[in-house]
Scaffold this motif. Structure first.
Motif, PDB file in Angstrom:
ATOM      1  N   PHE A 294      18.909  34.546   7.303  1.00  0.00           N
ATOM      2  CA  PHE A 294      18.677  33.687   8.481  1.00  0.00           C
ATOM      3  C   PHE A 294      19.938  32.909   8.844  1.00  0.00           C
ATOM      4  CE2 PHE A 294      14.104  34.043   9.014  1.00  0.00           C
ATOM      5  CZ  PHE A 294      13.911  33.562  10.304  1.00  0.00           C
ATOM      6  N   LEU A 295      20.477  32.198   7.869  1.00  0.00           N
ATOM      7  CA  LEU A 295      21.608  31.317   8.145  1.00  0.00           C
ATOM      8  C   LEU A 295      22.847  32.119   8.552  1.00  0.00           C
ATOM      9  CD1 LEU A 295      22.668  28.473   8.267  1.00  0.00           C
ATOM     10  CD2 LEU A 295      23.161  28.578   5.820  1.00  0.00           C
ATOM     11  N   ALA A 296      23.130  33.217   7.853  1.00  0.00           N
ATOM     12  CA  ALA A 296      24.286  34.028   8.210  1.00  0.00           C
ATOM     13  C   ALA A 296      24.151  34.609   9.612  1.00  0.00           C
ATOM     14  CB  ALA A 296      24.456  35.160   7.194  1.00  0.00           C
ATOM     15  N   THR A 297      22.927  35.012   9.981  1.00  0.00           N
ATOM     16  CA  THR A 297      22.682  35.558  11.314  1.00  0.00           C
ATOM     17  C   THR A 297      22.848  34.484  12.377  1.00  0.00           C
ATOM     18  OG1 THR A 297      21.155  37.215  10.437  1.00  0.00           O
ATOM     19  CG2 THR A 297      20.962  36.676  12.777  1.00  0.00           C
ATOM     20  N   ALA A 298      22.263  33.321  12.153  1.00  0.00           N
ATOM     21  CA  ALA A 298      22.346  32.242  13.136  1.00  0.00           C
ATOM     22  C   ALA A 298      23.789  31.812  13.369  1.00  0.00           C
ATOM     23  CB  ALA A 298      21.512  31.052  12.665  1.00  0.00           C
ATOM     24  N   GLU A 299      24.567  31.722  12.304  1.00  0.00           N
ATOM     25  CA  GLU A 299      25.969  31.333  12.456  1.00  0.00           C
ATOM     26  C   GLU A 299      26.754  32.395  13.228  1.00  0.00           C
ATOM     27  OE1 GLU A 299      26.364  28.718   8.304  1.00  0.00           O
ATOM     28  OE2 GLU A 299      27.263  30.710   8.451  1.00  0.00           O
ATOM     29  N   ALA A 300      26.465  33.683  12.969  1.00  0.00           N
ATOM     30  CA  ALA A 300      27.164  34.756  13.680  1.00  0.00           C
ATOM     31  C   ALA A 300      26.782  34.801  15.153  1.00  0.00           C
ATOM     32  CB  ALA A 300      26.864  36.102  13.013  1.00  0.00           C
ATOM     33  N   LEU A 301      25.541  34.445  15.483  1.00  0.00           N
ATOM     34  CA  LEU A 301      25.106  34.438  16.882  1.00  0.00           C
ATOM     35  C   LEU A 301      25.889  33.420  17.708  1.00  0.00           C
ATOM     36  CD1 LEU A 301      21.218  34.777  16.538  1.00  0.00           C
ATOM     37  CD2 LEU A 301      22.821  36.502  17.387  1.00  0.00           C
ATOM     38  N   ARG A 302      26.337  32.350  17.077  1.00  0.00           N
ATOM     39  CA  ARG A 302      27.133  31.359  17.799  1.00  0.00           C
ATOM     40  C   ARG A 302      28.459  31.954  18.273  1.00  0.00           C
ATOM     41  NH1 ARG A 302      26.902  25.432  14.853  1.00  0.00           N
ATOM     42  NH2 ARG A 302      24.906  24.791  15.754  1.00  0.00           N
ATOM     43  N   SER A 303      28.985  32.894  17.489  1.00  0.00           N
ATOM     44  CA  SER A 303      30.259  33.519  17.842  1.00  0.00           C
ATOM     45  C   SER A 303      30.089  34.797  18.659  1.00  0.00           C
ATOM     46  CB  SER A 303      31.050  33.854  16.565  1.00  0.00           C
ATOM     47  OG  SER A 303      31.257  32.693  15.793  1.00  0.00           O
ATOM     48  N   HIS A 304      28.864  35.310  18.733  1.00  0.00           N
ATOM     49  CA  HIS A 304      28.587  36.544  19.469  1.00  0.00           C
ATOM     50  C   HIS A 304      27.411  36.305  20.409  1.00  0.00           C
ATOM     51  CE1 HIS A 304      31.257  38.846  16.762  1.00  0.00           C
ATOM     52  NE2 HIS A 304      30.790  38.039  15.826  1.00  0.00           N
ATOM     53  N   PRO A 305      27.637  35.549  21.481  1.00  0.00           N
ATOM     54  CA  PRO A 305      26.525  35.145  22.371  1.00  0.00           C
ATOM     55  C   PRO A 305      25.838  36.317  23.072  1.00  0.00           C
ATOM     56  CG  PRO A 305      28.659  34.608  23.336  1.00  0.00           C
ATOM     57  CD  PRO A 305      28.932  35.024  21.936  1.00  0.00           C
ATOM     58  N   LYS A 306      26.494  37.474  23.192  1.00  0.00           N
ATOM     59  CA  LYS A 306      25.837  38.605  23.847  1.00  0.00           C
ATOM     60  C   LYS A 306      24.538  38.981  23.149  1.00  0.00           C
ATOM     61  CE  LYS A 306      29.419  41.340  26.160  1.00  0.00           C
ATOM     62  NZ  LYS A 306      30.076  42.663  26.191  1.00  0.00           N
ATOM     63  N   LEU A 307      24.504  38.811  21.810  1.00  0.00           N
ATOM     64  CA  LEU A 307      23.310  39.193  21.055  1.00  0.00           C
ATOM     65  C   LEU A 307      22.234  38.122  21.104  1.00  0.00           C
ATOM     66  CD1 LEU A 307      25.888  40.686  19.491  1.00  0.00           C
ATOM     67  CD2 LEU A 307      24.004  41.477  18.074  1.00  0.00           C
ATOM     68  N   ASN A 308      22.586  36.956  21.628  1.00  0.00           N
ATOM     69  CA  ASN A 308      21.630  35.849  21.756  1.00  0.00           C
ATOM     70  C   ASN A 308      21.448  35.530  23.235  1.00  0.00           C
ATOM     71  OD1 ASN A 308      19.952  33.886  20.403  1.00  0.00           O
ATOM     72  ND2 ASN A 308      21.394  32.316  21.084  1.00  0.00           N
ATOM     73  N   PRO A 320      21.588  28.552  24.733  1.00  0.00           N
ATOM     74  CA  PRO A 320      22.373  27.489  24.093  1.00  0.00           C
ATOM     75  C   PRO A 320      22.005  27.247  22.625  1.00  0.00           C
ATOM     76  CG  PRO A 320      20.662  26.535  25.460  1.00  0.00           C
ATOM     77  CD  PRO A 320      20.583  28.018  25.655  1.00  0.00           C
ATOM     78  N   THR A 321      20.866  27.755  22.196  1.00  0.00           N
ATOM     79  CA  THR A 321      20.449  27.559  20.801  1.00  0.00           C
ATOM     80  C   THR A 321      20.031  28.905  20.199  1.00  0.00           C
ATOM     81  OG1 THR A 321      18.161  27.090  21.484  1.00  0.00           O
ATOM     82  CG2 THR A 321      19.645  25.198  21.181  1.00  0.00           C
ATOM     83  N   GLU A 322      20.036  28.935  18.882  1.00  0.00           N
ATOM     84  CA  GLU A 322      19.670  30.162  18.160  1.00  0.00           C
ATOM     85  C   GLU A 322      18.249  30.007  17.647  1.00  0.00           C
ATOM     86  OE1 GLU A 322      23.537  29.673  19.000  1.00  0.00           O
ATOM     87  OE2 GLU A 322      22.618  28.422  17.445  1.00  0.00           O
ATOM     88  N   ASN A 323      17.284  30.436  18.460  1.00  0.00           N
ATOM     89  CA  ASN A 323      15.869  30.368  18.092  1.00  0.00           C
ATOM     90  C   ASN A 323      15.450  31.743  17.556  1.00  0.00           C
ATOM     91  OD1 ASN A 323      15.969  27.803  19.182  1.00  0.00           O
ATOM     92  ND2 ASN A 323      15.137  28.440  21.164  1.00  0.00           N
ATOM     93  N   ILE A 324      15.355  31.835  16.242  1.00  0.00           N
ATOM     94  CA  ILE A 324      15.153  33.140  15.609  1.00  0.00           C
ATOM     95  C   ILE A 324      13.685  33.365  15.272  1.00  0.00           C
ATOM     96  CG2 ILE A 324      15.763  34.594  13.638  1.00  0.00           C
ATOM     97  CD1 ILE A 324      18.428  33.252  13.521  1.00  0.00           C
ATOM     98  N   SER A 325      13.123  34.407  15.884  1.00  0.00           N
ATOM     99  CA  SER A 325      11.775  34.850  15.539  1.00  0.00           C
ATOM    100  C   SER A 325      11.849  35.674  14.252  1.00  0.00           C
ATOM    101  CB  SER A 325      11.184  35.720  16.652  1.00  0.00           C
ATOM    102  OG  SER A 325      11.261  35.067  17.911  1.00  0.00           O
TER     103      SER A 325
END
Length: 466
Positions: A294-308, A320-325
């Motif tokens: 979870f944490l590694a994915t959320a941190e990577a999403l901040r640097s790769h906004p296309k996937l979020n 603007p936020t990483e809301n992970i289902s």
């Protein structure tokens, strides 16, 4: 006249062979090219045919004995079967030579009265039986000649002990080794009954029957219970209808594909083991691998906004936020509660939310807004033992990450000095499915590489939250 049958060359570089089974016995008749003996070598297992017709007079190499190529295996007489009994071992193509001095003492007493001529030996094989030149010895005298003098003089006349004395009792013929492999028999646990303790085919077969009996006495297989739904029909539940409609709509409306990476999570496994007691004492929750993912994915999403992000018409919305289902398997079907702002949480907070939301999802106690607003999805297919899968992206999201089972397996690792070695490591596959309308393969790979690097570094001490 008698003929000697030797072990022929059975292939390039083959220097010896092992007699595995005699197909004829002393006194049996044999025709030309009729199979005579089975021989095994390191390269081939084959039958040796008889080059001559006649009666088996003497077998010089016993079963399970190993001899060199060219060694005499058997002597075949051209006469009838009756001639085989009184005949002494005869050398084919003998060469006359004076009796060797060392050989005189053993034969002096019984042979002296009847032998006044030189003895005949086979020049290249010291194990070849010795016979007197005067072959037509009177019938009453012949038995003493074969019974007493010849046995001590010729090393082979005894039951082939000198031949096997120098062989290795641990040597196993290819035929026996293959039989053991096919039967699942461990040869190191088999006691050989052959000459010098050699393991024979019969020993392997005996061990096989013992293995079979032990298997048959083990606990019987208990078949899985038969579902009551087998052979029935039922209407779809409302939840199943919604999932079906959304899955089909997502597959039709988006261009989905999957990229997979392999991650070494050995350091995380070691960290979990080290901090587990303190973590459970502080949070009341067991620390598994999912909070790290979870944490590694959320941190990577901040640097790769296309996937979020999400696509609305011709517009791309970057969230603007990483809301992970995360997917929860329930009796009603698959549900996805949401952990909001996951990149701002520590491992203890993520673990607590996963445990709480998963429990309430299975108990059907979630509030509607707790399953809404997800911008990215994590699905832990490894919790059911799957190596990895290709998860489906549900619109309006554009990506989903599947985590497989963590398994220990041998892996090539490279040390700091460049030296490579093989070690047992805890490995996991991460499978990212994404919408190719927005995300290219290079984007997906960069995201996965960042997640992989974060997990393999295992630098989570500051993120424990205890």
């Amino acid at each position: 006249m008698s003929e000697s049958v030797v072990l022929p060359a059975l292939g390039e570089s083959v220097t010896e062979g092992t007699v595995t089974r005699w197909l004829k016995k002393v006194g049996d008749s044999v025709a030309v090219d009729e199979p005579l003996v089975e021989v095994s070598t390191d390269k081939v297992d084959t039958e040796i045919p008889s080059p001559v017709a006649g009666v088996i007079e003497q077998i010089l190499v016993q079963e399970d004995e190993t001899v060199q190529v060219g060694a005499v295996l058997v002597i075949i007489s051209g006469g009838s079967g009756a001639a085989a009994a009184p005949a002494a071992p005869v050398v084919a193509e003998p060469v006359a030579a004076p009796v060797a001095a060392p050989a005189a003492p053993p034969v002096a007493a019984p042979v002296a009265p009847m032998v006044s001529t030189p003895m005949i030996y086979t020049p290249a094989a010291p194990v070849t039986p010795v016979v007197p030149v005067a072959a037509p010895v009177a019938a009453p005298v012949a038995p003493p000649v074969t019974a007493s003098p010849v046995v001590p003089t010729a090393p082979v006349a005894s039951p082939a002990a000198p031949v096997t004395a120098g062989t290795d009792a641990g040597y196993v013929t290819p035929l026996v080794r293959k039989l053991a492999q096919d039967s699942g028999v461990d040869l190191t646990r088999v006691v050989g009954s052959g000459v010098g303790g050699r393991i024979r085919k019969e020993d392997v077969l005996s061990a096989t029957s013992g293995t079979s009996s032990s298997i048959s006495t083990s606990a019987p297989h208990v078949p899985a219970p038969v579902s009551a739904q087998r052979g029935t029909s039922e209407p779809m539940s409302r939840l199943r209808k919604v999932l079906a409609e959304r899955a089909v709509a997502s597959m039709v409306s988006s261009a989905q594909l999957t990229t997979v990476v392999e991650v070494d999570v050995t350091k995380i496994a070691e960290m979990r083991k080290a901090v587990q007691p303190a973590f459970q004492a502080a949070t009341g929750t067991k620390l598994n691998f999912l909070p790290f993912f979870f944490l590694a994915t959320a941190e990577a999403l901040r640097s790769h906004p296309k996937l979020n992000a999400s696509i609305e018409g011709e517009m791309i919305n970057y969230h603007p936020t990483e809301n992970i289902s995360f997917a929860v398997d329930t009796e009603r079907g698959l549900l996805t509660p949401v952990i909001r702002d996951a990149a701002t949480l520590n491992l203890a907070q993520i673990a607590a939310q996963i445990a709480d939301l998963a429990s309430r999802t299975r108990e059907n106690k979630l509030k509607p807004d707790e399953m809404m607003g997800g911008t990215f999805t994590l699905t832990n297919t490894g919790s059911r033992g799957a190596l990895f899968d290709t998860p489906v992206v549900f619109l309006p999201q554009v990506a989903i990450l599947g985590t497989g089972i963590v398994q220990k397996r041998p892996v090539v690792i490279t040390a700091a000095d460049g030296q490579e070695s093989i070690a047992i490591r805890s490995m996991v596959y991460l499978a990212l499915s994404y919408d190719h309308r927005l995300i290219d393969g290079a984007d997906a790979s960069r995201f996965l590489v960042d997640v992989k690097a974060r997990l393999e570094s295992a630098n989570f001490q500051a993120n424990l939250g205890i």
